[in-house]
Design a protein around this motif. Structure first.
Motif, mmCIF file in Angstrom:
data_model
loop_
_atom_site.group_PDB
_atom_site.id
_atom_site.type_symbol
_atom_site.label_atom_id
_atom_site.label_comp_id
_atom_site.label_asym_id
_atom_site.label_seq_id
_atom_site.Cartn_x
_atom_site.Cartn_y
_atom_site.Cartn_z
ATOM 1 N N ASP A 265 -4.125 -0.616 -2.133
ATOM 2 C CA ASP A 265 -4.817 0.869 -0.943
ATOM 3 C C ASP A 265 -4.237 2.164 -1.434
ATOM 4 O O ASP A 265 -2.468 2.312 -1.042
ATOM 5 C CB ASP A 265 -5.193 0.061 0.441
ATOM 6 N N ASN B 237 0.505 -1.527 0.016
ATOM 7 C CA ASN B 237 -0.405 0.331 0.245
ATOM 8 C C ASN B 237 0.655 1.566 0.475
ATOM 9 O O ASN B 237 2.124 1.528 -0.260
ATOM 10 C CB ASN B 237 -0.716 -0.005 1.128
ATOM 11 N N GLU C 99 -3.733 1.550 4.352
ATOM 12 C CA GLU C 99 -4.562 0.576 5.479
ATOM 13 C C GLU C 99 -3.660 0.309 6.818
ATOM 14 O O GLU C 99 -2.548 0.411 6.824
ATOM 15 C CB GLU C 99 -4.042 -0.975 4.845
ATOM 16 N N ASP D 164 -8.165 1.974 4.489
ATOM 17 C CA ASP D 164 -8.913 0.134 4.664
ATOM 18 C C ASP D 164 -8.550 -0.001 6.037
ATOM 19 O O ASP D 164 -7.270 0.110 6.004
ATOM 20 C CB ASP D 164 -8.089 -0.701 3.719
#
Length: 561
Positions: free
Chosen positions: A324, A300, A327, A349
């Motif tokens: 993402d 991420n 996260e 997330d």
């Protein structure tokens, strides 16, 4: 080939002066009031030195500025550039690896004593400048004291392997990550305002669970983690990203962060220290991250594993990540003034028991990539694992990509997550505004452990907000998401028009300010009380509707590449 002439002291002095002029220009524009240079909120110094088109465009805009000081500075740069090219049309001081030799170059621009801008700063000064320029061409990062007595700093510093003792990365320098760089033990990595950290393919910065990062930038001088590729050639996944690991509780007995070899003990995180600190990220941008380590396994932009409430994450942008944006795996870290833009998967997330706070969060999905604005889980393998994910978020704006061909949802809440989400503006999504999944999540709603209040939906691409689920498509036991809207205000919470009217592919800070609509104030609920919260933010969304300025200005950047 470099056009520096070892015996040409006048040329060396001109080159050094020209770079100092460009640095002065950058600082002057960055610190000018918003709107002083139309369409410019931050100057990329590397592009200013290396990219003639970028430089010419900026100078043209400065020459049209209403600020006489900025116009005069642009005129000086243009005149000096013409002078330095006289008789040498085939070379430019910006075609080589010249660098700013000191940060405080102008009292008017940065409040520091000016450098001597005469043709030479004395024989010893010229020799020092020449030595530094030669060393830069060799890629060596060192410090040299100039004749002015100022500490001169040079670029670039290559970083690889492990940092096992307290380390300081200095303003005005660029640090190049090669491979996975671990901050280990109880080491503290301190990063000064204005530092650029560039990542090669396959690189990432990983702060292990007993170490800390102290990256404290400013609105004028944000700390930037970005791709090692040139401006204009940067893409999602050019490098890995930033990973912070801590000792706060998670809901699995063994927790090892994704993206790091399972046999590497430096990837473990979690513990019992709820107040643990992974460090500080303040006025930090993380760009073009998410390197694919293996098929469907990307890092991420910013990953937090077991970071406790002592962690400070304020004024952070994660831009154009391959996976993402941010996260959070468990822990209780808090987020404030966060921007997640152009993530190729989810914006924000969380799972494994995150229980932190968040206020003033902007999530903007790209028109050609991206899945869900917020994807929220407790734990895939055990929806009732303890501690249960239960963050509290207020003042959130979630913006879809406005492309009916790309399926995007505002929020997906699933796998037993709890939490409080309030004063949320969801706009421009092609699919559901909110999708509740799994009976275990519905139970949290029924028990009052998952609450959504102060919701407004605007500018949806379909004539429905919540998809009717039947048969095998019913993944929540028949729960009707429309029941999340109070009966007395449900119709008012749906605004067909777009409140964010920007239509181009590249956004700027002011584009995130919603048009004023009194419902964004009237339907808001009071933010939580406590030291973390701005209790005066009694409006829906991350930015006050109709505001003339926003907290995104000066330090964010939304360049496509």
């Amino acid at each position: 080939m470099s056009s520096f002439a070892p015996d040409g002291q006048d040329d060396d002095s001109k080159n050094a002066r020209f770079v100092s002029l460009l640095w002065t220009l950058k600082r002057a524009v960055d610190q000018a009031p918003p709107g002083s240079v139309p369409g410019v909120h931050y100057v990329h110094f590397h592009a200013l030195r290396k990219d003639a088109d970028y430089r010419d465009d900026l100078l043209g805009k400065m020459l049209e500025s209403s600020d006489s000081g900025l116009r005069s500075l642009a005129e000086e740069v243009v005149a000096f550039s013409a002078h330095i090219h006289q008789g040498d049309s085939d070379s430019s001081p910006l075609d080589r690896d010249a660098v700013p030799l000191t940060r405080p170059v102008s009292a008017t621009a940065v409040g520091s004593p000016p450098l001597d801008r005469g043709p030479a700063a004395g024989k010893g000064g010229v020799k020092a400048l020449l030595l530094m320029l030669i060393l830069v061409s060799l890629g060596v990062g060192i410090y040299v004291a100039s004749a002015t007595g100022l500490l001169q700093r040079m670029i670039q510093v290559r970083v690889e392997g492990s940092l096992a003792q307290d380390t300081h990365w200095h303003s005005g320098s660029t640090y190049r990550l090669s491979g996975l760089v671990f901050v280990e033990g109880n080491t503290v990595l301190t990063i000064e305002p204005g530092v650029r950290v560039i990542g090669e393919p396959g690189s990432a910065l990983i702060v292990t669970r007993d170490a800390r990062i102290n990256a404290h930038g400013s609105a004028q001088d944000p700390i930037v983690f970005t791709s090692a590729s040139p401006v204009g050639e940067r893409h999602r996944g050019d490098w890995g990203g930033v990973v912070l690991l801590g000792n706060a509780p998670v809901n699995t007995p063994v927790a090892h962060i994704e993206g790091i070899d399972a046999g590497d003990p430096r990837g473990f995180f979690g513990g019992q220290a709820d107040s643990d600190s992974c460090g500080i990220l303040q006025y930090v941008r993380i760009e073009y991250a998410g390197y694919e380590i293996s098929k469907d396994n990307e890092l991420n932009g910013l990953t937090l594993g077991g970071c406790g409430k002592g962690t400070i994450l304020r004024f952070v942008q994660v831009h154009q990540g391959l996976d993402d944006g941010i996260e959070l795996f468990g822990g209780s870290a808090n987020l404030s003034h966060v921007v997640i833009s152009g993530a190729a998967d989810d914006g924000l997330d969380w799972d494994r028991g995150w229980t932190g706070f968040g206020q003033f969060i902007v999530i903007q999905q790209d028109s050609n990539a991206g899945d869900t604005g917020i994807e929220a889980d407790n734990l895939d393998s055990d929806h009732d694992a303890i501690p249960r994910s239960a963050p509290t978020l207020s003042n959130v704006t979630i913006i879809g990509g406005r492309n009916p061909a790309v399926g995007q949802r505002g929020m997906v809440l699933r796998r037993g997550t709890a939490g409080m989400l309030q004063n949320v503006l969801i706009t421009d999504f092609s699919l559901e505004a909110i999708d509740i999944r799994d009976r275990s999540t519905v139970e949290q709603i029924e028990q009052g452990a998952l609450r959504l209040e102060g919701l407004v939906f605007a500018g949806g691409l379909k004539d429905w907000l919540f998809e009717v689920e039947e048969g095998d498509g019913d993944d929540d036991g028949g729960f009707d998401e429309a029941s999340l809207l109070p009966v007395d205000v449900g119709h008012e919470a749906i605004i067909p028009k777009r409140l964010l009217t920007h239509a181009g592919p590249v956004w700027t800070a002011v584009d995130f300010v919603p048009e004023y609509d009194e419902r964004l104030v009237r339907l808001a609920v009071q933010p939580p009380q406590g030291e973390f919260w701005d209790e005066a933010a009694s409006f829906i969304g991350a930015i006050r509707p109709g505001a003339r300025t926003s907290w995104l200005e000066g330090w964010t950047d939304f360049a496509e590449n």
